[in-house]
Design an enzyme around this catalytic site. Structure first.
Site, mmCIF file in Angstrom:
data_model
loop_
_atom_site.group_PDB
_atom_site.id
_atom_site.type_symbol
_atom_site.label_atom_id
_atom_site.label_comp_id
_atom_site.label_asym_id
_atom_site.label_seq_id
_atom_site.Cartn_x
_atom_site.Cartn_y
_atom_site.Cartn_z
ATOM 1 N N CYS A 111 0.825 -1.208 0.000
ATOM 2 C CA CYS A 111 0.000 0.000 0.000
ATOM 3 C C CYS A 111 0.864 1.264 0.000
ATOM 4 O O CYS A 111 1.530 1.554 -0.980
ATOM 5 C CB CYS A 111 -0.996 -0.041 1.162
ATOM 6 S SG CYS A 111 -2.329 1.160 0.953
ATOM 7 N N HIS A 215 -3.527 -5.177 0.190
ATOM 8 C CA HIS A 215 -3.037 -5.602 1.509
ATOM 9 C C HIS A 215 -3.035 -7.129 1.623
ATOM 10 O O HIS A 215 -3.991 -7.704 2.164
ATOM 11 C CB HIS A 215 -3.910 -4.998 2.627
ATOM 12 C CG HIS A 215 -3.683 -3.539 2.844
ATOM 13 N ND1 HIS A 215 -2.797 -3.053 3.779
ATOM 14 C CD2 HIS A 215 -4.207 -2.448 2.213
ATOM 15 C CE1 HIS A 215 -2.795 -1.732 3.743
ATOM 16 N NE2 HIS A 215 -3.640 -1.334 2.790
ATOM 17 N N GLU A 217 -1.498 -8.932 3.645
ATOM 18 C CA GLU A 217 -1.481 -9.390 5.044
ATOM 19 C C GLU A 217 -2.891 -9.623 5.574
ATOM 20 O O GLU A 217 -3.072 -10.350 6.558
ATOM 21 C CB GLU A 217 -0.726 -8.375 5.926
ATOM 22 C CG GLU A 217 -1.473 -7.093 6.272
ATOM 23 C CD GLU A 217 -1.375 -6.020 5.192
ATOM 24 O OE1 GLU A 217 -1.145 -6.351 4.010
ATOM 25 O OE2 GLU A 217 -1.553 -4.825 5.543
#
Ligand code: MN
Length: 242
Positions: A111, A215, A217
Site C-alpha cells: 500500500c 493488503h 497481510e
C-alpha cells in the site's frame, strides 16, 4: 539455519488510522513469520548512522501501509483529502528504500509502501484518486472488512509478480485513496486495476524489489498472498547466506 531478518517499517503515532494500522502491522509480522522470516519493527528517531547500521543487519526490508507521503517530495502542495503525513516516517522509509535499491537488498512494499518506494526513486502520486480521471472506487474501509475483495487486478506477463501469483487475473482488497501517477525510472508496472490504476510495481534485475497497492497481510488464507510473503522471505534468505 537462522531465519532471514526482516525489518518492517512502522506507521506514525500521529496517523489518524493508527488503531487500524496497529492491527495490520501485526498481521504483516505474522505473514513474515509464517513465511519463515524473523520480523522486527524499525523505530523512528534514530540517527542516520544507526538507521544505516540497522539496515546493514537486515536481510530484507518491508514497507508497510499508512498515511500519505508528503507531496513536497514530488513537488506538489498538500491536498485537502490528504492525511497522516509524517516527516520522520518519510525520512526513514526514503533512506531505507534507496539503500535497499543501491545495495540490492530484497524489499517488499504494501500500500503506502508501494507509494513511498515510487517517490523515493523519483516518481509521483495522485494525492487523491479524485485527481485521476476515470478512477473507480479503491477505498472500502471502514464499511467493508479488510479482506473484502474489492476489484480485480490484471497481472503483466513475464513479471516476477506473475511468476509468484501464478495467475493473470486475481481479486484483491483495496484500502487506498492515492495511487502511483508518474512511475519512477527503473520501476515496471506489473499489475493494473480495471480502471487503469497501478496495483503493483517491481524493479527488474533486482534480487527482489516488488510492491503492491493492496493488503496481502489481510488475506492470510489466500495461497497467492502467502506466496508473496514466501517469495520475499526466500529472496531475503538467499541474501543472508550469500
Ligand atoms: Mn485498489
Amino acid at each position: 539455519m537462522t531465519p532471514p531478518l526482516i525489518g518492517i517499517t512502522l506507521h506514525s503515532h500521529t496517523d489518524p488510522d493508527r488503531a487500524d494500522l496497529d492491527l495490520l502491522i501485526n498481521l504483516i509480522a505474522q505473514g513474515v513469520e509464517r513465511a519463515g522470516g524473523l520480523p522486527i519493527f524499525i523505530p523512528f528517531g534514530l540517527s542516520a548512522e544507526t538507521l544505516q547500521a540497522l539496515h546493514a543487519r537486515l536481510d530484507g526490508v518491508l514497507f508497510s501501509g499508512g498515511g500519505d507521503v508528503d507531496p513536497s517530495l514530488y513537488a506538489l502542495e498538500r491536498h485537502p483529502a490528504m492525511g497522516g503525513v509524517d516527516a520522520e516516517r518519510d525520512r526513514v522509509e526514503i533512506a531505507l528504500a534507496r539503500w535497499a535499491v543501491d545495495e540490492r537488498k530484497p524489499f517488499f512494499g504494501i500500500c503506502r509502501g508501494s507509494q513511498v518506494i515510487n517517490v523515493a526513486l523519483g516518481g509521483s502520486l495522485y494525492r487523491d484518486l479524485s485527481e485521476a480521471a476515470g478512477a473507480g472506487r479503491h477505498s472500502f474501509a471502514p464499511e467493508f472488512p479488510h479482506g473484502f475483495l474489492a476489484h480485480a487486478i490484471k497481472v503483466e506477463e513475464d513479471s516476477r509478480l506473475a511468476e509468484i501469483l501464478g495467475r493473470p487475473v486475481l481479486a484483491v482488497n483495496s484500502m487506498h485513496h492515492q495511487a502511483l501517477r508518474q512511475v519512477a525510472p527503473g520501476l515496471r508496472v506489473t499489475a493494473y486495476a480495471p480502471d487503469g490504476m497501478v496495483e503493483a510495481v517491481e524493479l527488474p534485475e533486482h534480487p527482489f524489489g516488488l510492491a503492491v497497492q493492496w493488503h496481502p497481510e489481510c488475506l492470510p488464507d489466500a495461497p497467492e498472498m502467502r506466496r508473496l510473503f514466501e517469495a520475499f522471505v526466500e529472496a531475503a534468505g538467499k541474501r543472508g547466506r550469500g
